[in-house]
Every structure is written in structure tokens, then in C-alpha cells.
Design a protein around this motif. Structure first.
Motif, PDB file in Angstrom:
ATOM      1  N   GLU A  15       0.823  -1.189   0.000  1.00  0.00           N
ATOM      2  CA  GLU A  15       0.000   0.000   0.000  1.00  0.00           C
ATOM      3  C   GLU A  15       0.867   1.253   0.000  1.00  0.00           C
ATOM      4  O   GLU A  15       0.628   2.202  -0.721  1.00  0.00           O
ATOM      5  CB  GLU A  15      -0.883  -0.051   1.262  1.00  0.00           C
ATOM      6  CG  GLU A  15      -1.688   1.185   1.539  1.00  0.00           C
ATOM      7  CD  GLU A  15      -2.971   1.220   0.741  1.00  0.00           C
ATOM      8  OE1 GLU A  15      -3.251   0.230   0.066  1.00  0.00           O
ATOM      9  OE2 GLU A  15      -3.652   2.240   0.769  1.00  0.00           O
ATOM     10  N   TYR A  16       1.895   1.222   0.822  1.00  0.00           N
ATOM     11  CA  TYR A  16       2.724   2.401   0.959  1.00  0.00           C
ATOM     12  C   TYR A  16       3.927   2.394   0.043  1.00  0.00           C
ATOM     13  O   TYR A  16       4.745   3.288   0.098  1.00  0.00           O
ATOM     14  CB  TYR A  16       3.195   2.549   2.406  1.00  0.00           C
ATOM     15  CG  TYR A  16       2.088   2.991   3.326  1.00  0.00           C
ATOM     16  CD1 TYR A  16       1.644   2.177   4.342  1.00  0.00           C
ATOM     17  CD2 TYR A  16       1.466   4.212   3.141  1.00  0.00           C
ATOM     18  CE1 TYR A  16       0.633   2.574   5.181  1.00  0.00           C
ATOM     19  CE2 TYR A  16       0.441   4.606   3.968  1.00  0.00           C
ATOM     20  CZ  TYR A  16       0.028   3.788   4.985  1.00  0.00           C
ATOM     21  OH  TYR A  16      -0.982   4.177   5.811  1.00  0.00           O
ATOM     22  N   THR A  82       1.539  14.916   5.985  1.00  0.00           N
ATOM     23  CA  THR A  82       0.729  13.780   6.427  1.00  0.00           C
ATOM     24  C   THR A  82       1.661  12.595   6.629  1.00  0.00           C
ATOM     25  O   THR A  82       2.858  12.683   6.365  1.00  0.00           O
ATOM     26  CB  THR A  82      -0.309  13.401   5.363  1.00  0.00           C
ATOM     27  OG1 THR A  82       0.420  13.008   4.195  1.00  0.00           O
ATOM     28  CG2 THR A  82      -1.206  14.551   5.032  1.00  0.00           C
ATOM     29  N   PHE A  83       1.065  11.485   7.048  1.00  0.00           N
ATOM     30  CA  PHE A  83       1.891  10.308   7.263  1.00  0.00           C
ATOM     31  C   PHE A  83       2.508   9.822   5.959  1.00  0.00           C
ATOM     32  O   PHE A  83       3.664   9.395   5.913  1.00  0.00           O
ATOM     33  CB  PHE A  83       1.058   9.190   7.894  1.00  0.00           C
ATOM     34  CG  PHE A  83       1.854   7.953   8.142  1.00  0.00           C
ATOM     35  CD1 PHE A  83       1.560   6.769   7.479  1.00  0.00           C
ATOM     36  CD2 PHE A  83       2.930   7.953   9.018  1.00  0.00           C
ATOM     37  CE1 PHE A  83       2.294   5.625   7.698  1.00  0.00           C
ATOM     38  CE2 PHE A  83       3.675   6.820   9.229  1.00  0.00           C
ATOM     39  CZ  PHE A  83       3.347   5.655   8.571  1.00  0.00           C
ATOM     40  N   GLU A  84       1.757   9.937   4.891  1.00  0.00           N
ATOM     41  CA  GLU A  84       2.292   9.495   3.605  1.00  0.00           C
ATOM     42  C   GLU A  84       3.456  10.371   3.168  1.00  0.00           C
ATOM     43  O   GLU A  84       4.466   9.891   2.648  1.00  0.00           O
ATOM     44  CB  GLU A  84       1.194   9.533   2.544  1.00  0.00           C
ATOM     45  CG  GLU A  84       0.125   8.513   2.811  1.00  0.00           C
ATOM     46  CD  GLU A  84      -0.913   8.513   1.714  1.00  0.00           C
ATOM     47  OE1 GLU A  84      -1.759   7.618   1.747  1.00  0.00           O
ATOM     48  OE2 GLU A  84      -0.868   9.403   0.851  1.00  0.00           O
TER      49      GLU A  84
ATOM     50  N   PHE B  79       7.800  10.141  -6.985  1.00  0.00           N
ATOM     51  CA  PHE B  79       6.506  10.798  -6.864  1.00  0.00           C
ATOM     52  C   PHE B  79       6.024  10.708  -5.446  1.00  0.00           C
ATOM     53  O   PHE B  79       6.434   9.834  -4.701  1.00  0.00           O
ATOM     54  CB  PHE B  79       5.466  10.089  -7.735  1.00  0.00           C
ATOM     55  CG  PHE B  79       5.754  10.162  -9.191  1.00  0.00           C
ATOM     56  CD1 PHE B  79       5.408   9.104 -10.011  1.00  0.00           C
ATOM     57  CD2 PHE B  79       6.368  11.261  -9.742  1.00  0.00           C
ATOM     58  CE1 PHE B  79       5.672   9.159 -11.355  1.00  0.00           C
ATOM     59  CE2 PHE B  79       6.639  11.316 -11.089  1.00  0.00           C
ATOM     60  CZ  PHE B  79       6.280  10.255 -11.898  1.00  0.00           C
ATOM     61  N   PRO B  80       5.101  11.580  -5.097  1.00  0.00           N
ATOM     62  CA  PRO B  80       4.498  11.397  -3.780  1.00  0.00           C
ATOM     63  C   PRO B  80       3.589  10.162  -3.763  1.00  0.00           C
ATOM     64  O   PRO B  80       3.270   9.586  -4.790  1.00  0.00           O
ATOM     65  CB  PRO B  80       3.688  12.670  -3.570  1.00  0.00           C
ATOM     66  CG  PRO B  80       3.466  13.199  -4.920  1.00  0.00           C
ATOM     67  CD  PRO B  80       4.629  12.792  -5.749  1.00  0.00           C
ATOM     68  N   MET B  81       3.179   9.835  -2.548  1.00  0.00           N
ATOM     69  CA  MET B  81       2.495   8.554  -2.319  1.00  0.00           C
ATOM     70  C   MET B  81       1.252   8.383  -3.155  1.00  0.00           C
ATOM     71  O   MET B  81       0.980   7.322  -3.697  1.00  0.00           O
ATOM     72  CB  MET B  81       2.136   8.493  -0.828  1.00  0.00           C
ATOM     73  CG  MET B  81       1.852   7.136  -0.347  1.00  0.00           C
ATOM     74  SD  MET B  81       3.319   6.139  -0.276  1.00  0.00           S
ATOM     75  CE  MET B  81       4.103   6.849   1.135  1.00  0.00           C
ATOM     76  N   ALA B  82       0.443   9.452  -3.253  1.00  0.00           N
ATOM     77  CA  ALA B  82      -0.832   9.321  -3.950  1.00  0.00           C
ATOM     78  C   ALA B  82      -0.612   8.978  -5.416  1.00  0.00           C
ATOM     79  O   ALA B  82      -1.310   8.139  -5.999  1.00  0.00           O
ATOM     80  CB  ALA B  82      -1.609  10.626  -3.819  1.00  0.00           C
TER      81      ALA B  82
END
Lengths: 203, 738
Positions: A15-16, A82-84, B79-82
Motif C-alpha cells: 500500500e505504501y 501527512t503520514f504518507e 513521486f508522492p504517495m498518492a
């Protein structure tokens, strides 16, 4: 408690998009320590920059504000994470990040005015960050000029007076120290793990 | 070329350009990587260029970019997570469309990659002292860290060498089923009646035991420690006959080769960088600025230290440049004077070195001969006599670096060269002192050939004596390191901390000087390599020694030291450490090969007692092989093979060198081409704008910029693209004429 945490790690690894269980668990713990009581129940908590800067790993870093700004995905560009975002930060600085990722983020950190190139002003600010902000720790303007012209000699290929991303990556690929110095490690947490309610919000 | 500027500098000092430039593929490839949310003026273009699941069919180049990026794992994209999640979902969708075979293959490759990553992280977490080294890195930076990881490497190396010797030499002796005649056949070959074997007393003085332990003498002579114990020609196991001499010889060659391969492998990365590096641009400034800050520094004081050292480094480098300029302006008279001075000083240095070497020689011969004295004085003096060579070598190695650093100031080199030259002199001194010691031992052994009774203890079993000497050197080295830390650095720190006098403040805390510490270790390791042939347990002793040294040095660093004002670059230091280690290894090979091939092995002790020289064990073993194997080996050892192998290797080397030269030329050409392309682009944009005849805000000609501030015309991400282009100058003549 331990099983839930490791289950979190295994399920959310993909997921991460992070390869390291330990990194994820550690990051999770340290991040939740930074949150207030009431924020912990929030679905996607966002930590303001001032709180992030209290982390011991970042406190003495001259680029701390730039790091927060670069990794922040907030609309106001206030540097909150944020955590991400926090995980992004840690994985970019970890051992397993490739040279390309590191150089990409390094470029953005050094680009103080966010215009996509490192020009004279950016380089000057960069050197001042490295040597110290007080008057007696700066280079004289003559020395600064000499230094920056040397840097541009070495790295500016198309001779436009600035260093763009490809030139920067080219220089970095031949810099042997970069990978080892552009690294950050989270220390193991001192406080006990947070409660289950927080964990659920990340799954 | 410098004068033309396609874009004028607007009122606010920002560059302006044409919006159609945004459509250029090179620009889009850079934009693709950048977060689109942070630039507000991209609003209108976001729809077209944002990272969405659907491929943008308008721009074929984007397709190609994406397919290139697909090859890489999602976690490796910047890239960022999203956005990474979006990528992953998109890939999952695409995978469903593929055939099952390809799906399986991709799944398998992903699994393998994950397995390898896991294994990698597991192995790195198993590394010895991982947390200690992180702590040191956080406090002192990567320069000093490299010293400690070098120590860790040596612990591992010595352990492996010990395992080699243990498995092939010691283990068979331990497992030997036939009872051994433990007492050395001392009387075999002993014709000297005046042999004072008084150490055979049963009840020895307690002092004498300590002397024995520290000098490898007495009881230790008859243990696994020394060469003399392994006096067996063949070991008869139930099913197989184990030839100890052959095993001993091959184990020696094996550990030397293993060390060589491991060091070369470890320094391969450093070599590659050095070879590829462009000789014209040393990139030292870029390296210092872009890679200068250690992001792992956590303590405020360390950060302050780092800043100071960076400032100092930058100032010195800029100073260096100015000095180089000054040196280029020297007159001939100045040059003559300086060269004369340098010659005189070098002669002085060589005189000092010769004096040191002579004293080492004298000390060694004295120490060897003092064994034959009948009267033993008290045990302290005995100990001093035993350790005399070690003491002299240590003193010489302590005094000469100080001398060198004083002398170099008068020789007027550039600062960077001064440091390197002093270091080279110190390396030479260390290795040469070992050479002189071995030479003096060899001259003693030579005397044995003519007169076996001149030094009976040496002549009967000279390998054991050499082994004892190496053992003494190792022990003494360790004692000195311990003593210096406890009795010199610690009081110094106490003095600086508690005493307020000006002298103490001026002297300051001990600096952790990496080069000197590395040379100490190099010295110890060279001794270990030479000594393992004569003293098979020496690698184990060295492993324990380096293990302890790690903790001693770490403690000393944290408590007593401050970092060096002139920092040592981590990258170049790795190369330096392994380079001198390699020199030490090559040096160590010489005495071993001379003693194996030339010097007659002693008849009274050791596995080679039945042979003339130690090397003869190998041909004897080859004789025992079947005919076909023998033919192969004879062929490999013949001149035909050697010459042809040499010729083929030379050809390969020339080919590789030619290839590297060709690549360098191509790189230069590409660089020039890049500059030209930039100019071409500028010219074309100008023409395009002319053709478009975009309405122009009339600006005065003086707005065109001088060469230094010529705008980064297109590879920039300046945010005001709304302003129109201003044609300030006629197009250059050179851009289309290549």
C-alpha cells in the motif's frame, strides 16, 4: 500489540510502496508521537511544520524547512506533512532509495525559489546554509563569486548560467559522496507504541 | 553567441517566454516528474499533462516516457504517495490485459525482486556494529565513519584468514589419531654442545612465565601458536592420508590470494569512479557543495563542527586556487631556489630514514643475540631486550611523521599536495621499517648457514623465531594503542577540561587524525599477513585485537577527541585505505615468497623438515599425481602457456584502454553537441516567434542581458509564462553553422 503492528506492516507494505517493514513501523510510531491527543482520531492527520522540525533527526539540519516544503502535499504550501508525506521523506532518504530519487529530491531541496533551476541566488543561499548563517561564518562576496563560478564551470553544460535538473543529476552521478551523505535514519523510538485506534485509521 | 537573448528580462527580473515552448518534448519530460499541484500557472495545461490513468494519445512522446517508467518498480519513482498508488492501480489494470504467460513472468520477476530486497535488508541488518557506526556517523560525519567501517572489514578479513588456516592446518593436527611426540626433537641436528637449554626447568619463576607469554617463548613454543609445533609429514586418518606440508603451503597461498581478491573487489567501485572521472573537471567544488552536508548528523554540536569544517575546506580550496595561480607566476630564479631547497630537505629526510633503519637493524641483531647470554638479568630488562625491535620501530614511527610535517612547510608545495606527500612519506616509513626488520632477521638466518652454532636457538628453528618476532610486534602494537589512549589522550582531556592555563587551551583536545590511525592499522595488518605463515594463530589474535581496538577508539573518539579541522573525504578515504592495504599485501608477499622458495627450511621442526625448501612440497605432490594431471600442470607451468597468456592479457588491456579513450572522445563530442543544441533551439524559437508575429510589448534594446545573466531560456520552470515574448536581438550567426 506487536502482532497488530507487524500485520499493519505486511499488509500495508505494498500500500505504501515501501520495501522495509522496520522503516514503516518506526515511521508510524514516531509520527503518531508528534500528533496531539485529539488529532490521533482524525482519518488523515496533518502535522504542521513547526512540530515536524522538533524531530531530533531534523533539528540540526540547515535544510529542514526546505525538506518539509518539498515533501509537503498541502495546498497552502505551509510545509505540513501527512503520514504518507512523512513516509515519502523517509524512503527518499533511506539506504534503499536509488540515486535518481535522491538527486531528484536534492535538486528540489536546493532550489530555494522553486523555479526549476539552480541559479546564482539559489547557489548563494545553498552555500550560506552550509557554512552558517552568522556574519563571521559566511564567505566574503569575492570568495562567493569565485566559488559559484567554479561550480557553474563544473556543472553547467549548456552554459546558460544555471544548473537544471539533468545537469544536476549528471554532476551527482559522478559525485561519490552523495549517496552516503544524503541519508537520514530514524532512531528507534523511546516511547511505547500507540493504541489500536490509531492503527486502524491507517489501514 | 553570448549576446543574443531570445527573451528579455521583464520588469521584475524574471524571464519571459512563449507558451508554445511548454509543448516541447524535453520540457514535458521534466514536467512529468514534477508535482503539478505546486505551480499555479500551469492550471490551463494541467488537464492535458496531468498524470492520469489514460494515456495521452495526443503526445506520443509521453507514451514512450511512460513505457520507460513502467520498467521501473513503482516504489522507485520520485513521486508522492498518492501518485505512486495511482501508478500501481493503472499497472494492475494493464496487467489484466496481458496474456497469462506474461502475467506469470511479471509476477515471478516481482517476487524475485522482493526476495532480493528482503535478503539485502536482512544482510545489512546482520552487519556487525551497525548501531555503533550509525551513532558515530551522527556525531562525526562520514569521514571518520569510513575508518570504523574499515576496521570492521579487517575484523572480517582476519577471521576468514584464521578459518582458512584452522581448517587446513590446525584441525587435522587436532584430529590426529596417532599420538604425537610432543617434545620437539631438539637433539636432532644439534651439534653445538654449548647449547644452554636452561629453560627446561620444571619450576619456573612467575616472572619468567609472563616474559614467555609476552614473547611467545617457552611453553608457547610447543603449542599450536608457532610453526615449530607442526612437525608432521603426513597425518594418517582412517581412510585418507593427509599431507600436512602441502596443505600448509597451499593454505598460505590461499589466504594471500583471498585477501587480494577481497580487497580488489571492495575497491572496485572506487577504481571505477577514478577511471571514468573526466580528468579536466575534478568536480571537487560540486562534490563539496552538493554532497557536502551529511544529512545523518543529529547533534547540534556536530552540525556546528560540520559547518566549521565545510567553511574551512571551502576557504582552503579557494585559497589553493589562488596559490596555484601565484605559483604559475613564479620567476625562474624563484624556481631554482625552491628546487635547491627541496633537494636539500629531501636528502635530510633520507638521512633521517637511514638512521632509523640502521637503528632497527642494530636493535634486531642485538635482540636475537642476547638470547645466548648466560646470565639473565631481572625480568624487566629481559622483556625490554625481547621487545627492542618493536620499541625502536614504534619510536621511529612516532617521531618521523612529526618531522615530516615540519619539513614540508619549508618545501612550498600547494596545501593539498603537502598533505598527500606527507602521507606518502609516512606510509613509506611504516612499510620500510618492517622491511628492514625482516632483512635483519634474514641476515641472521644467513649467518646460520655458515655457522650453525653462532645463534643456536635461531638456527635450529628459525621459522619459530620469526613467528615469535611477529607475535611480539602484534602484542606490542596493541599494548601501545591501549597505552596511548589511556595514558596520553585521557589525561590530555582532563588537562584541557580542568586546567585553565593558556597552554592547555592552545594545545586543545586530541584530534582524531584519520591518516595516522589508518597507518597504524595498516602496519598491524601487514605484520599479520607476514606472520601467519610462521604463527598460524596470529589471525585469531589480530581479530581479537581489532575487535578491542574498535571499542577503544570509539570510546576515545567520543570522550577525548574533537574532529579534525581538515576533514577527510569519505570517498577518497576508502580508496586511500584500500590502496595502502594493497601495498601492504604486496609487500607482505615478498618475505613469504623468499622464505618459501629460497631459504632452507629448518630440519628440526616444522612440516617442511624433510624438504630442502618449503616450496619443494608442491613439486613432490605433483609427482605423486597421475600422469594426465601431471601433464596438465606441466603445461600450465611451461613457458609457452605463460607467454601466450601474457600476450592475450596485454591485448585485452590495450583493447579496454582504447575503448575507454574512444568513450571519452564521444562524451566530449556529445557535450559540445549539447551546447550547440541549446543554441539551435534558441534560434528556432526566435524564428518561430518572428513567424508567429506575436504582439510584442515594445521594449528598449537595452533590456537584453549581458552574457553572465543570460536567461535559462527553456529548461526553467519560471512561473510567469503569460507574458509575451520579446525579441531583443537578431539571431546569432553561429547556431545553424556547425
Amino acid at each position: 500489540m506487536g502482532t497488530t503492528a507487524s500485520q499493519l506492516a505486511k499488509d500495508s507494505l505494498s500500500e505504501y510502496q515501501v520495501n522495509d517493514h522496520l522503516l514503516l513501523e518506526n515511521a508510524h510510531r514516531r509520527f503518531t508521537e508528534l500528533l496531539d491527543r485529539d488529532e490521533r482520531n482524525h482519518p488523515n492527520p496533518r502535522v504542521p511544520m513547526e512540530v515536524i522540525l522538533t524531530l531530533p533527526e531534523l533539528k540540526s539540519n540547515p535544510f529542514k524547512t526546505r525538506i518539509c516544503q518539498v515533501f509537503s502535499t498541502s495546498e497552502d504550501k505551509d510545509g505540513s506533512l501527512t503520514f504518507e508525506d512523512f513516509l515519502d521523506l523517509l524512503s527518499a532518504f533511506s539506504d534503499s532509495a536509488t540515486l535518481e530519487i535522491k538527486s531528484h529530491y536534492a535538486f528540489r531541496i536546493f532550489d530555494f525559489d522553486d523555479d526549476g533551476t539552480l541559479d546564482y541566488g539559489d547557489l548563494e543561499k545553498l552555500v550560506n546554509c552550509l557554512t552558517g548563517e552568522t556574519e563571521d561564518t559566511r564567505l566574503t562576496s569575492e570568495e562567493m563569486r569565485q566559488l559559484i563560478s567554479n561550480i557553474l564551470d563544473e556543472s553547467d553544460i549548456d552554459k546558460d548560467g544555471t544548473v537544471n535538473l539533468s545537469e544536476f543529476q549528471h554532476v551527482i552521478s559522478r559525485s561519490p559522496d552523495f549517496v552516503s551523505s544524503f541519508a537520514l535514519f530514524l532512531f528507534y523510538p523511546v516511547f511505547p507504541a500507540p493504541n489500536d485506534a490509531v492503527l486502524h485509521c491507517f489501514i | 553567441m553570448e549576446d543574443d537573448s531570445v527573451f528579455a528580462i521583464g520588469g521584475s527580473g524574471r524571464i519571459t517566454s512563449n507558451p508554445l515552448l511548454d509543448q516541447l518534448p524535453s520540457y514535458q519530460s521534466l514536467l512529468y516528474r514534477r508535482k503539478s499541484s505546486s505551480v499555479k500557472s500551469r492550471g490551463s495545461l494541467k488537464g492535458r499533462l496531468s498524470v492520469s490513468g489514460r494515456l495521452n494519445t495526443v503526445n506520443r512522446l509521453e507514451e514512450r516516457q511512460k513505457s520507460q517508467m513502467e520498467q521501473r518498480a513503482v516504489s522507485e519513482l520520485p513521486f508522492p504517495m498518492a501518485e505512486k498508488r495511482r501508478h500501481k492501480d493503472q499497472r494492475m489494470e494493464e496487467r489484466k490485459d496481458l496474456s497469462s504467460c506474461r502475467q506469470w513472468r511479471e509476477g515471478a520477476s516481482r517476487y524475485m525482486k522482493r526476495l532480493m530486497d528482503d535478503a539485502h535488508s536482512f544482510l545489512s541488518s546482520m552487519k556487525l556494529w551497525r548501531s555503533d557506526i550509525h551513532q558515530i556517523e551522527g556525531m562525526f560525519g562520514t569521514g571518520i565513519l569510513s575508518y570504523f567501517s574499515f576496521l570492521r572489514f579487517l575484523v572480517a578479513l582476519n577471521l576468514i584468514i584464521f578459518l582458512v588456516m584452522f581448517c587446513f592446518v590446525m584441525l587435522p593436527m587436532i584430529l590426529d589419531p596417532t599420538p604425537r611426540n610432543v617434545i620437539n626433537n631438539q637433539h636432532q641436528g644439534n651439534v653445538c654442545r654449548t647449547h644452554p637449554r636452561t629453560t627446561r626447568r620444571i619450576l619456573k619463576n612467575y616472572h619468567e612465565h609472563i616474559v614467555d607469554l609476552l614473547s611467545g617463548d617457552g611453553i608457547l613454543e610447543r603449542t599450536y601458536l608457532l610453526y615449530g609445533f607442526y612437525t608432521k609429514d603426513e597425518i594418517h586418518f582412517p581412510k585418507v592420508i593427509y599431507k600436512l606440508p602441502l596443505a600448509y603451503l597451499l593454505a598460505t597461498l590461499g589466504y594471500l590470494l583471498l585477501s587480494l581478491l577481497w580487497i580488489v573487489k571492495r575497491s572496485a567501485a572506487g577504481f571505477k569512479r577514478h577511471l571514468i572521472k573526466d580528468e579536466d573537471r575534478f568536480q571537487s567544488f560540486c562534490n563539496k557543495i552538493f554532497a557536502g552536508w551529511d544529512f545523518c548528523i543529529t547533534s547540534e554540536s556536530a552540525a556546528k563542527q560540520k559547518r566549521n569544517s565545510l567553511l574551512y575546506e571551502l576557504k582552503t580550496d579557494l585559497e589553493d586556487e589562488r596559490i596555484k595561480q601565484k605559483m604559475a607566476d613564479r620567476t625562474t630564479k624563484d624556481k631554482c631556489r625552491i628546487y635547491l631547497l627541496r633537494v636539500i630537505l629531501n636528502m635530510f629526510v633520507m638521512g633521517v630514514l637511514a638512521a632509523c633503519f640502521f637503528s632497527i637493524y642494530v636493535a634486531t641483531t642485538f635482540s636475537q643475540n642476547v638470547e645466548n647470554r648466560k646470565n639473565k638479568v631481572n625480568f624487566i630488562v629481559d622483556l625490554i631486550y625481547e621487545y627492542l625491535p618493536s620499541i625502536v620501530i614504534t619510536m621511529a614511527n612516532f617521531v618521523t611523521p612529526l618531522l615530516f610535517s615540519v619539513i614540508i612547510n619549508y618545501e612550498d608545495y600547494s596545501p593539498a599536495f603537502e598533505i598527500r606527500f606527507t602521507l606518502m612519506r609516512c606510509v613509506f616509513m611504516r612499510l620500510a621499517s618492517i622491511t628492514v626488520l625482516l632483512y635483519s632477521l634474514w641476515s641472521q638466518i644467513d649467518e646460520c648457514r655458515e655457522d650453525p652454532c653462532s645463534n643456536p636457538k635461531l638456527c635450529q628453528c628459525w621459522e619459530t623465531r620469526v613467528g615469535q618476532e611477529m607475535y611480539k610486534l602484534t602484542i606490542f602494537d596493541f599494548i601501545i594503542i591501549l597505552a596511548v589512549t589511556i595514558f596520553v589522550e585521557f589525561p590530555r582531556k582532563m588537562l584541557v577540561k580542568f586546567c585553565d592555563c593558556r597552554l592547555a587551551k592552545m594545545w586543545g583536545l586530541q584530534e582524531f587524525s584519520i591518516p595516522q590511525n589508518v597507518l597504524e592499522i595498516l602496519y598491524g595488518q601487514t605484520i599479520c599477513w607476514i606472520g601467519t605463515f610462521y604463527c598460524p594463530m596470529l589471525p585469531a589474535i589480530c581479530t581479537i585485537k581489532y575487535f578491542c581496538i574498535f571499542y577503544i577508539k570509539k570510546l576515545s573518539l567520543i570522550k577525548n577527541c574533537r574532529p579534525a579541522t581538515r576533514p577527510f573525504r569519505a570517498s577518497s578515504s576508502n580508496f586511500f585505505f584500500l590502496g595502502v592495504l594493497l601495498i601492504g599485501l604486496i609487500l607482505a608477499c615478498f618475505p613469504i615468497s623468499i622464505s618459501v622458495a629460497q631459504i632452507k627450511s629448518s630440519q628440526a621442526c616444522g612440516p617442511f623438515s624433510k624438504y630442502n625448501t618449503s616450496w619443494e612440497a608442491l613439486p613432490a605432490a605433483v609427482e605423486a599425481l597421475p600422469q594426465s594431471a601431471r601433464n596438465v600442470i606441466y603445461f600450465l607451468a611451461s613457458e609457452t602457456f605463460a607467454v601466450s597468456f601474457f600476450v592475450v592479457t596485454c591485448l585485452a588491456m590495450f583493447y579496454v584502454i582504447a575503448l575507454a579513450g574512444a568513450h571519452k572522445k564521444v562524451i566530449n563530442q556529445l557535450r559540445e553537441k549539447l551546447v550547440m543544441e541549446g543554441q539551435d533551439k534558441r534560434f528556432l524559437i526566435q524564428k518561430l516567434c518572428q513567424a508567429q508575429s506575436v504582439p510584442v510589448a515594445k521594449s528598449a534594446p537595452q533590456l537584453h542581458s549581458p552574457s553572465r545573466q543570460s536567461p535559462s531560456y527553456h529548461t526553467s520552470f519560471s512561473s510567469n509564462f503569460n507574458e509575451a515574448v520579446v525579441l531583443a536581438h537578431s539571431p546569432p550567426n553561429s547556431s545553424t553553422h556547425v
